[in-house]
Design an enzyme around this catalytic site. Structure first.
Site, PDB file in Angstrom:
ATOM      1  N   GLU A  67       0.806 -18.250 -27.543  1.00 25.03           N
ATOM      2  CA  GLU A  67       1.378 -19.462 -26.955  1.00 25.03           C
ATOM      3  C   GLU A  67       0.452 -20.644 -27.240  1.00 25.03           C
ATOM      4  OE1 GLU A  67       2.941 -22.559 -25.134  1.00 25.03           O
ATOM      5  OE2 GLU A  67       4.087 -20.700 -25.405  1.00 25.03           O
ATOM      6  N   GLN A  68       1.042 -21.756 -27.704  1.00 26.09           N
ATOM      7  CA  GLN A  68       0.224 -22.908 -28.080  1.00 26.09           C
ATOM      8  C   GLN A  68      -0.346 -23.663 -26.876  1.00 26.09           C
ATOM      9  OE1 GLN A  68       2.765 -25.408 -30.415  1.00 26.09           O
ATOM     10  NE2 GLN A  68       3.896 -26.190 -28.659  1.00 26.09           N
TER      11      GLN A  68
ATOM     12  N   ARG B  47      12.296 -23.179 -13.309  1.00 23.54           N
ATOM     13  CA  ARG B  47      11.872 -22.589 -14.569  1.00 23.54           C
ATOM     14  C   ARG B  47      10.418 -22.111 -14.518  1.00 23.54           C
ATOM     15  NH1 ARG B  47      15.413 -23.851 -18.947  1.00 23.54           N
ATOM     16  NH2 ARG B  47      13.777 -23.118 -20.343  1.00 23.54           N
TER      17      ARG B  47
ATOM     18  N   TYR C 129      21.806 -27.536  -7.647  1.00 26.43           N
ATOM     19  CA  TYR C 129      21.714 -26.255  -6.945  1.00 26.43           C
ATOM     20  C   TYR C 129      20.287 -26.084  -6.418  1.00 26.43           C
ATOM     21  CZ  TYR C 129      20.301 -24.949 -11.740  1.00 26.43           C
ATOM     22  OH  TYR C 129      19.718 -24.910 -12.980  1.00 26.43           O
TER      23      TYR C 129
ATOM     24  N   ASP D 140      16.279 -20.162 -28.358  1.00 26.19           N
ATOM     25  CA  ASP D 140      16.556 -21.479 -28.924  1.00 26.19           C
ATOM     26  C   ASP D 140      16.058 -21.634 -30.348  1.00 26.19           C
ATOM     27  OD1 ASP D 140      17.802 -22.291 -26.637  1.00 26.19           O
ATOM     28  OD2 ASP D 140      16.201 -23.605 -25.937  1.00 26.19           O
TER      29      ASP D 140
END
Length: 392
Positions: free
Chosen positions: A30-31, A104, A210, A288
């Site tokens: 992970e960067q 998230r 929500y 994605d």
């Protein structure tokens, strides 16, 4: 089998957990300097939650998430209900897994905590990759490199893996712009908002909101057509006054939510046309990086989780022929992801109709059959992405 995953977001971390469960030697690169997703809300439907539960994460999911009772689709001005479809106990009983709402960052954190720390390498920005014989070599900006039998690009819509393996292709600006706000519960308690996913549909825009963060916050996303902003990042501050002005004639609940914003962030929505291929030799893509979609089916993260589950099943079953396993992965996953890309794009049109004949036909269809009813959504929620076979 050694697997290198580029990208430590929700798709990459969930893929790592599935691959580890399949007995593979997995490392995530992970960067960023820490694991954590920028942004606000995310919806995880039963087709994805069943996969995470099988990884032993149910207790963490229940603690961090919110279980909505319904998807409530409403008119932009008078608030009239167009469709209210269940996603609570009835959906869990039918499909064998719950529907969740998360922040998230909370979901990324619980996934990151489940991956052994020694298998997550932070501060690793990919700059080059090379396939040499039966190995793939990844080289990073910090001067280190990693060798693996398989390399998985889970590095988002601006994927470096995609650019290195297939050539650079700029993501496409859709013309939609969104503002997001994350509002503490106390600031909107007076609005008495049901624990549900609410979608207000109106001319050239819609508003979704929500509860997230175990009910501590309300996630609000306001989407408009014909936006002039084109930057895709999620960290650019916007002006609350601009959001309020855009929705000044909408329902009082929508205006009340926007009035509760202490800040807002603006981002332009991008997607990509269907890629001809996701895999090349021993390199493949997920999430994605290969099938970015508008968020109007709430399936972006769920599909990346499905990708990882299918990939783990196939690599675990076919360790001797990795390119064949990756081709099979693409064959199985690509039609479903493409269908959801297209459905998300179609919802953009449906959600943003001006009042008139087309809007009236949409409203009548929603009332008659309901696109989110259990009968109509079964194809999506019942799918088990890990129940696949190696051979066609």
């Amino acid at each position: 089998m050694r697997v290198a995953i580029i990208g430590g977001g929700i798709g990459g971390l969930s893929a790592a957990l599935h691959l580890l469960k399949a007995g593979l030697d997995v490392h995530v690169y992970e960067q960023a300097p820490r694991i954590g997703e920028i942004g606000a809300g995310i919806q995880i439907s039963p087709n994805a939650s069943r996969l995470l539960i099988r990884l032993g994460l149910k207790s963490a999911l229940d603690k961090a998430g919110v279980r909505p009772q319904a998807v409530h689709q409403r008119r932009w001005d008078d608030g009239r209900t167009l469709q209210r479809a269940p996603v609570g106990a009835e959906v869990e009983a039918t499909f064998g897994a719950p529907y969740y709402h998360f922040h998230r960052g909370d979901l990324a954190e619980l996934l990151g905590n489940a991956v052994p720390a020694e298998r997550v390498h932070l501060g690793h920005r990919l700059v080059d990759l090379e396939e040499r014989g039966d190995k793939v070599i990844a080289r990073f900006e910090n001067g280190t490199s990693a060798e693996a039998d398989v390399l998985v690009g889970a590095d988002g819509i601006h994927s470096k893996v995609h650019a290195l393996a297939f050539g650079h292709e700029k993501a496409r600006f859709t013309g939609c712009v969104a503002w997001r706000g994350l509002v503490p519960a106390d600031r909107v308690r007076h609005l008495d908002i049901e624990v549900a996913s609410h979608n207000w549909m109106g001319p050239d825009g819609h508003v979704v909101h929500y509860w997230v963060g175990a009910g501590r916050f309300m996630n609000v996303v306001c989407v408009t057509e014909h936006g002039e902003w084109t930057e895709e990042g999620w960290t650019t501050p916007g002006r609350v006054a601009d959001v309020a002005a855009r929705y000044a004639d909408w329902h009082p609940t929508v205006r009340g939510l926007i009035a509760a914003f202490s800040e807002t962030f603006i981002w332009a929505l991008h997607d990509r046309t269907e890629l001809p291929h996701w895999s090349k030799g021993r390199v493949t893509l997920l999430g994605d990086a290969c099938h970015p979609m508008l968020p109007f089916m709430a399936q972006g993260a769920a599909q990346s989780i499905e990708d990882g589950a299918t990939l783990a099943t196939l690599l675990g079953a076919e360790p001797g022929d990795i390119p064949a396993a990756l081709r099979r992965y693409e064959t199985l996953r690509k039609p479903r992801a493409t269908r959801l890309q297209e459905a998300s794009a179609a919802n953009r049109v449906r959600f943003h109709l001006h009042d008139g004949p087309d809007q009236q036909k949409r409203d009548a269809a929603m009332a008659a059959s309901g696109d989110r009813s259990i009968a109509n959504i079964g194809w999506l929620y019942m799918h088990d992405a890990s129940a696949v076979t190696p051979q066609a």
